[in-house]
Design a protein around this motif. Structure first.
Motif, short mmCIF file in Angstrom:
data_model
loop_
_atom_site.label_atom_id
_atom_site.label_comp_id
_atom_site.label_asym_id
_atom_site.label_seq_id
_atom_site.Cartn_x
_atom_site.Cartn_y
_atom_site.Cartn_z
N ASP A 41 24.24 -6.48 -10.32
CA ASP A 41 25.00 -5.53 -10.97
C ASP A 41 26.62 -5.83 -10.77
OD1 ASP A 41 23.43 -3.09 -11.51
OD2 ASP A 41 22.79 -2.87 -9.29
N GLY A 56 34.88 10.03 2.17
CA GLY A 56 33.47 9.53 2.64
C GLY A 56 33.07 8.46 1.94
N HIS A 71 32.83 3.19 -2.27
CA HIS A 71 32.56 2.59 -3.42
C HIS A 71 33.54 2.69 -4.66
CE1 HIS A 71 28.56 3.37 -1.46
NE2 HIS A 71 28.21 2.27 -1.94
N ASP A 72 34.36 1.50 -4.70
CA ASP A 72 35.53 1.91 -5.89
C ASP A 72 35.40 0.86 -6.90
OD1 ASP A 72 36.18 -0.53 -4.35
OD2 ASP A 72 38.12 0.35 -3.56
N SER A 97 35.60 9.92 -8.60
CA SER A 97 34.23 9.09 -8.67
C SER A 97 33.68 9.15 -7.48
CB SER A 97 34.78 7.63 -8.82
OG SER A 97 33.71 6.80 -8.91
N THR A 157 24.95 10.31 -3.25
CA THR A 157 24.59 11.57 -3.56
C THR A 157 25.27 12.74 -2.44
OG1 THR A 157 22.73 11.14 -2.28
CG2 THR A 157 22.38 11.48 -4.69
C1 B12 Z 1 28.50 -2.65 -3.76
C2 B12 Z 1 27.94 -1.57 -2.96
C3 B12 Z 1 28.33 -1.23 -1.66
C4 B12 Z 1 29.64 -1.91 -1.02
C5 B12 Z 1 30.96 -1.02 -1.71
C6 B12 Z 1 31.84 -2.00 -1.81
C7 B12 Z 1 33.16 -1.35 -2.79
N1 B12 Z 1 34.28 -1.56 -2.23
O1 B12 Z 1 32.95 -0.85 -3.74
C8 B12 Z 1 29.29 -1.49 0.61
C9 B12 Z 1 28.69 -2.61 1.06
C10 B12 Z 1 30.83 -1.25 1.34
C11 B12 Z 1 28.37 -0.16 0.47
C12 B12 Z 1 28.15 0.70 1.50
C13 B12 Z 1 27.26 1.61 1.54
N2 B12 Z 1 26.37 1.76 0.21
CO1 B12 Z 1 26.56 1.10 -1.11
N3 B12 Z 1 26.05 0.11 -2.81
C14 B12 Z 1 26.74 -0.90 -3.71
C15 B12 Z 1 26.02 -1.21 -4.88
C16 B12 Z 1 25.19 -2.52 -4.50
C17 B12 Z 1 26.88 -1.65 -6.19
C18 B12 Z 1 27.72 -0.33 -6.49
C19 B12 Z 1 28.59 -0.93 -7.77
O2 B12 Z 1 29.73 -1.19 -7.47
N4 B12 Z 1 28.02 -0.85 -9.02
C20 B12 Z 1 28.90 -1.46 -10.07
C21 B12 Z 1 29.77 -0.66 -11.01
C22 B12 Z 1 30.28 -1.25 -12.06
O3 B12 Z 1 28.90 0.43 -11.19
P1 B12 Z 1 29.46 2.09 -11.19
O4 B12 Z 1 30.11 2.05 -9.68
O5 B12 Z 1 28.09 2.97 -11.25
O6 B12 Z 1 30.51 2.73 -12.04
C23 B12 Z 1 30.55 2.94 -13.58
C24 B12 Z 1 29.86 4.17 -13.80
O7 B12 Z 1 29.29 4.66 -12.89
C25 B12 Z 1 31.09 4.86 -14.36
N5 B12 Z 1 32.01 5.46 -13.36
C26 B12 Z 1 32.25 5.21 -12.01
N6 B12 Z 1 33.25 6.10 -11.77
C27 B12 Z 1 33.56 7.06 -12.56
C28 B12 Z 1 34.68 8.01 -12.57
C29 B12 Z 1 34.60 8.77 -13.75
C30 B12 Z 1 35.47 9.95 -13.75
C31 B12 Z 1 33.83 8.36 -14.89
C32 B12 Z 1 33.93 9.14 -16.20
C33 B12 Z 1 32.95 7.37 -14.82
C34 B12 Z 1 32.84 6.65 -13.71
O8 B12 Z 1 31.97 3.93 -14.88
C35 B12 Z 1 31.75 2.61 -14.14
C36 B12 Z 1 31.82 1.37 -15.15
O9 B12 Z 1 31.07 1.29 -16.02
C37 B12 Z 1 25.06 0.09 -5.09
C38 B12 Z 1 23.70 -0.20 -5.68
C39 B12 Z 1 23.74 -0.39 -7.12
N7 B12 Z 1 23.19 -1.52 -7.34
O10 B12 Z 1 24.22 0.26 -7.81
C40 B12 Z 1 24.86 0.67 -3.69
C41 B12 Z 1 24.88 2.34 -3.21
C42 B12 Z 1 25.66 3.06 -4.18
N8 B12 Z 1 25.23 2.48 -1.91
C43 B12 Z 1 24.38 3.27 -1.35
C44 B12 Z 1 24.27 3.32 -0.06
C45 B12 Z 1 23.41 4.22 0.93
C46 B12 Z 1 25.53 2.78 1.19
C47 B12 Z 1 25.75 3.23 2.38
C48 B12 Z 1 25.72 4.72 2.99
C49 B12 Z 1 25.05 2.21 3.20
C50 B12 Z 1 25.16 2.63 4.75
N9 B12 Z 1 23.90 2.83 5.50
O11 B12 Z 1 26.16 2.72 5.31
C51 B12 Z 1 27.28 2.56 2.41
C52 B12 Z 1 28.34 3.77 2.29
C53 B12 Z 1 29.54 3.62 2.87
C54 B12 Z 1 30.52 4.82 2.51
N10 B12 Z 1 30.69 5.67 3.33
O12 B12 Z 1 31.13 4.74 1.36
C55 B12 Z 1 23.10 3.52 -2.08
C56 B12 Z 1 23.77 5.33 -2.17
C57 B12 Z 1 22.38 6.09 -2.24
C58 B12 Z 1 22.56 7.48 -2.66
N11 B12 Z 1 21.64 8.36 -2.80
O13 B12 Z 1 23.66 8.09 -2.83
C59 B12 Z 1 23.32 2.83 -3.37
C60 B12 Z 1 22.99 3.61 -4.83
C61 B12 Z 1 22.19 1.79 -3.01
C62 B12 Z 1 20.93 2.39 -3.26
N12 B12 Z 1 20.09 1.63 -3.86
O14 B12 Z 1 20.19 3.28 -2.65
N13 B12 Z 1 27.80 -0.48 -0.62
#
Ligand code: B12
Lengths: 343, 230
Positions: free
Chosen positions: A213, B105, B108-109, B153, B157
């Protein structure tokens, strides 16, 4: 006749390549539940800072629901903290918020040549996690396997420096990033070794920062895989490589890492991965921990167990941490369904 | 006067500089645009931005990944920095300002940064609060900057529920502000239930919706003012 004497026995046999009666249902990632915390009267923020509370909270998932493991810790900040980062556990809030890094240690490109602090394995909360492992082993270690996790070097790098910079430098200065990952691999090996000494049964390496991703399969293979290999070479207990999100294109590389098993989430097409990797590969997954286990109805919870098994997982295993707000009836339904395969 | 051919060549260079994340070429081409006296708006929209549109397509097709996207954005910003002072008025039909951040909290940015970039590209004034932003901070910043739009953003959950608090609070303090939410666990349904004005599943849609919202907001304001003065 296959004789399985405990859930631990089943998992250890699976890792050892022996025949077992059914896939186990367990995890290598955090699996604390709000239900368990309620039982113990603990606040979420408190269980990261106290070995006893950490171990007790972890054990409730087995005790209440029969989940087939105990895993500590629950957050992703342990190694980064030992390296010198400051963390936030949100002690002032009642909500379930996972700890995060408040202050990073690398702010500019020049600061990337870090030295791993001596005695890293005794710093931060690493001794606390070791103690929690020992307590957990004493409590439920006879019945279920006790696991822990470390971060992969790339994901750890993203914790100690700005992820945006790390991502860009992976292209612009791969050598520099490579050196950092190499140092961090050493750090991870030290920490994993300490957990082994504490008696842990298996270790998961979480490299979710390198999911497709975010990062291309090409960069994964060229820049990250070599350091994962270095780590897995040094872990002597059974090991798992976990990457969530899109992983279909990188499962062959994951399988090459030297991990005893690979772990993928619901975005992976496991039937296809099974075809790619063959019968013998240990593939753990790809149970959706939120949309199914928390938000789904019990029927969907059961169907999803069936789907994972039919697609060919070696263990039914959530794609990420078990989400604390899982409804008890769903958790029970998942465990009931997998037990049907036994006997 | 600059020839059509020269113009075409420069636009093409700007566009490719963005696609090939080549900051130096973006800068050089931008300087040349000014030297030859070409229109800066034209260079931004038909050069830099059009390159970024192609980048968005490559990202969707999974030929580009997040690092490439970030580097393309750097090339775009490099050109933009040079051209912006020479723009008479960025005219998109609307001029907007937006407060954006990832809620408390949640660290994820990556997604938030991509959305932010789209707003930058479109000429919005962006107040980026970063990640793990205390919920009160959104309201405070909106009031301070009088922004048209607040974008929240969340990727988890658990942290997602913080958005509802921000929405309620913003509504109480400033009923007119437009609010948009996004992130993987968020959906159109949730946005409606919590009273957000918009939801988008990705950055491109976020921008389109935002522009629509702000134009409608501006229209409302104008009508209200027209009524007052009557
Ligand atoms: C990278 C990542 C991390 C990195 C984050 C680094 C960073 N600086 O962002 C690290 C390793 C730090 C991390 C930590 C954690 N993570 Co994490 N992480 C991910 C991962 C692999 C990728 C997320 C990502 O960046 N995707 C790529 C971007 C481009 O996509 P996006 O964010 O969805 O954004 C797009 C849209 O959503 C939209 N969008 C986003 N924001 C906004 C806002 C507006 C206004 C609009 C209109 C649109 C919009 O536009 C974007 C561009 O198209 C996901 C799993 C996955 N593959 O998705 C898990 C995931 C998000 N993480 C998860 C978890 C559980 C955690 C932890 C809690 C783990 C733990 N035990 O500590 C911690 C949380 C720490 C905290 N308190 O925040 C879970 C969340 C589960 C849930 N039910 O909520 C996920 C989904 C993994 C999973 N399969 O379950 N994580």
């Amino acid at each position: 006749m296959i004789k399985i004497i405990s859930a631990r026995d089943r998992v250890m046999k699976l890792f050892g390549g022996e025949e077992i009666d059914r896939p186990p249902c367990f995890s290598g990632m955090g699996n604390v539940t709000a239900e368990g915390l309620k039982e113990l009267g603990y606040k979420f923020a408190s269980i990261h800072l106290d070995a006893r509370k950490m171990a007790d909270s972890s054990a409730t998932t087995y005790k209440l629901f029969g989940f087939e493991c105990g895993v500590v810790p629950f957050d992703l900040c342990v190694e980064a903290e030992a390296l010198g980062c400051e963390i936030n556990v949100y002690a002032h809030l009642e909500d379930i918020l996972y700890p995060t890094i408040k202050k990073k240690i690398i702010h500019t490109e020049d600061e990337m040549d870090i030295a791993i602090p001596s005695g890293l394995q005794h710093r931060g909360r690493i001794p606390l996690v070791c103690e929690a492992i020992r307590l957990l082993k004493k409590d439920i270690g006879g019945e279920v396997p006790v696991g822990t996790y470390v971060l992969g070097p790339f994901t750890l790098a993203g914790q100690i420096m700005e992820l945006n910079d790390l991502l860009k430098l992976s292209f612009k200065k791969p050598d520099k990033v490579g050196r950092l990952l190499d140092a961090l691999a050493d750090a991870v090996i030290l920490v994993a070794g300490e957990y082994e000494k504490a008696g842990v049964d298996y270790i998961t390496v979480r490299e979710m920062g390198a999911t497709s991703d975010v990062l291309s399969p090409r960069v994964f293979k060229g820049l990250i895989l070599p350091y994962l290999k270095k780590i897995f070479e040094k872990i002597s207990v059974p090991s798992v490589l976990h990457i969530c999100g899109k992983t279909n294109d990188i499962v062959p590389f994951m399988a090459e890492s030297g991990a005893r098993a690979i772990s993928v989430d619901q975005k992976n097409d496991v039937a296809e991965s099974r075809k790619k990797l063959g019968k013998e590969a240990r593939i753990f997954g790809n149970y959706d921990p939120y949309n199914v286990l928390v938000a789904g109805r019990p029927e969907l919870v059961r169907e999803t167990v069936r789907k994972c098994v039919n697609d060919g997982v070696s263990a039914v295993w959530p794609g990420c941490d078990i989400w604390p707000t899982v409804p008890p009836e769903n958790f029970k339904a998942m465990m009931e369904e997998i037990r049907k395969d036994g006997r | 006067m600059v020839t059509e051919d020269k113009k075409k060549e420069l636009l093409e260079r700007l566009k490719n500089a963005v696609i090939q994340y080549d900051e130096d070429t973006a800068k050089e081409a931008a300087k040349e645009v000014l030297d030859v006296g070409m229109n800066a708006n034209d260079a931004i929209f038909n050069g830099l931005v059009s390159g970024m549109e192609e980048v968005g397509r490559l990202f969707e097709a999974q030929e580009y990944f997040v690092p490439e996207l970030l580097m393309c954005a750097d090339a775009l910003y490099a050109g933009l920095d040079i051209l912006k002072p020479h723009v008479q008025q960025l005219d998109l039909g609307v001029k907007g300002s937006v407060v954006i951040g990832t809620v408390e909290g949640d660290v994820h940015d990556i997604g938030k940064n991509i959305v932010k970039m789209m707003f930058d590209v479109a000429g919005f004034t962006v107040y980026d609060l970063g990640r793990d932003v205390p919920l009160d901070k959104f309201v405070e910043e909106q009031l301070k900057t009088d922004s048209d739009l607040v974008c929240l953003s969340a990727m988890m959950t658990t942290t997602m529920v913080g958005m509802k608090k921000v929405i309620d609070d913003l509504r109480a303090k400033n009923p007119n502000v437009k609010i948009m939410i996004g992130g993987a666990p968020v959906s159109q349904d949730i946005a409606e239930k919590w009273g957000a004005d918009g939801y988008a599943k990705d950055a491109n849609n976020a921008l389109k919706d935002a522009i629509n919202m702000i134009s409608s907001l501006k229209k409302l304001k104008e009508e209200a003012e027209a009524r007052k003065s009557r």
